[in-house]
Design a protein around this motif. Sequence first.
Motif, mmCIF file in Angstrom:
data_model
loop_
_atom_site.group_PDB
_atom_site.id
_atom_site.type_symbol
_atom_site.label_atom_id
_atom_site.label_comp_id
_atom_site.label_asym_id
_atom_site.label_seq_id
_atom_site.Cartn_x
_atom_site.Cartn_y
_atom_site.Cartn_z
ATOM 1 N N SER A 133 49.321 40.421 32.812
ATOM 2 C CA SER A 133 48.497 41.721 33.489
ATOM 3 C C SER A 133 47.540 41.928 32.365
ATOM 4 N N LEU A 134 46.532 42.607 32.821
ATOM 5 C CA LEU A 134 45.634 43.043 32.092
ATOM 6 C C LEU A 134 44.813 44.259 32.776
ATOM 7 N N TRP A 135 44.918 45.619 32.221
ATOM 8 C CA TRP A 135 44.177 46.642 32.989
ATOM 9 C C TRP A 135 43.582 47.102 32.128
ATOM 10 N N LEU A 154 43.856 42.711 36.394
ATOM 11 C CA LEU A 154 44.286 41.295 37.012
ATOM 12 C C LEU A 154 45.653 41.276 36.810
ATOM 13 N N PHE A 155 46.609 40.712 37.783
ATOM 14 C CA PHE A 155 47.896 40.615 37.654
ATOM 15 C C PHE A 155 48.335 39.323 38.067
ATOM 16 N N TYR A 156 49.029 38.581 37.045
ATOM 17 C CA TYR A 156 49.429 37.325 37.660
ATOM 18 C C TYR A 156 50.995 37.188 37.752
ATOM 19 N N VAL A 157 51.465 36.728 38.521
ATOM 20 C CA VAL A 157 52.964 36.596 38.798
ATOM 21 C C VAL A 157 53.014 35.017 39.318
ATOM 22 N N GLY A 158 53.894 34.299 38.447
ATOM 23 C CA GLY A 158 54.251 32.966 38.516
ATOM 24 C C GLY A 158 55.079 32.516 39.739
ATOM 25 N N ARG A 175 46.469 39.038 41.405
ATOM 26 C CA ARG A 175 45.849 40.234 42.371
ATOM 27 C C ARG A 175 45.015 40.899 41.336
ATOM 28 N N THR A 176 43.704 41.305 42.054
ATOM 29 C CA THR A 176 42.833 42.085 41.230
ATOM 30 C C THR A 176 42.758 43.537 41.780
ATOM 31 N N ASP A 177 43.011 44.421 40.938
ATOM 32 C CA ASP A 177 42.666 46.001 41.241
ATOM 33 C C ASP A 177 41.632 46.669 40.629
ATOM 34 N N ALA A 178 41.202 47.527 41.083
ATOM 35 C CA ALA A 178 40.154 48.324 40.573
ATOM 36 C C ALA A 178 40.169 49.896 40.696
ATOM 37 N N LYS A 194 43.718 48.637 45.526
ATOM 38 C CA LYS A 194 44.514 47.693 45.259
ATOM 39 C C LYS A 194 44.203 46.413 46.059
ATOM 40 N N ASN A 195 44.459 45.244 45.449
ATOM 41 C CA ASN A 195 44.046 43.996 46.037
ATOM 42 C C ASN A 195 42.817 44.024 46.493
#
Length: 227
Positions: A133-135, A154-158, A175-178, A194-195
Amino acid sequence: MVYQPIPEVSLYASYTRSFQQVVGTTFDRRLFKPERGTQWEVGVKTDLTDKLSATLAYYNITRSNVLADDPENAGFSVQTGEQNSQGVELDIAGEILPGWKIIASAAYTDAKVTEDADFSGNKLNNVPEFGASLWTTYEIQRGDLQGLGFGFGLFYVGERQGDIANTFTLPSYVRTDAAIFYQEDNFRASINIKNLFNIEYFESARNDREVFPGDPLTVVGSVSWKF
């Protein structure tokens, strides 16, 4: 235990044991045994600057008598003999430049059933092998727009197993948040998204009949005042 060889670096280690009574019964009405656990962790934390730090850790968790959703009887649970989770985590958090903050993490997890009559060797459900994840946020520091800020993440879940029997998998997703916010003195207002791109993804599952989708595009506004 923490050891600091130099002011900017800290080495640490921890050990924990746990005991927890489990409430409920199996499908055939047998009582559950208490859950027990053991965890140890070692890591290093370093100050990259006076406002930015990084932590690298290795952990190992062993749990016995852990509840899992019954893959054959919806709404009931089964108790696995022993589970083990071990992995490596990297976290970076702090302020890169004035007003620019970041929280980043990456993890590798090996989680599986290690002792059980039915599920030994199976991967734990809803636990991705890789995740990241990166915020990051930036707040304007001066001028007429001072206090106005923006956030992006950006949030990555495998890929992960959908049930303890490993009969199906949930696909990976990003998933992308802002966010946009404004704060001045004790006042703060924000809009969190979210999303952002309204992707379709699955967050978790109990079995192949109970699979839970993630939230669609969601916008939440808030206003607060600190006294």
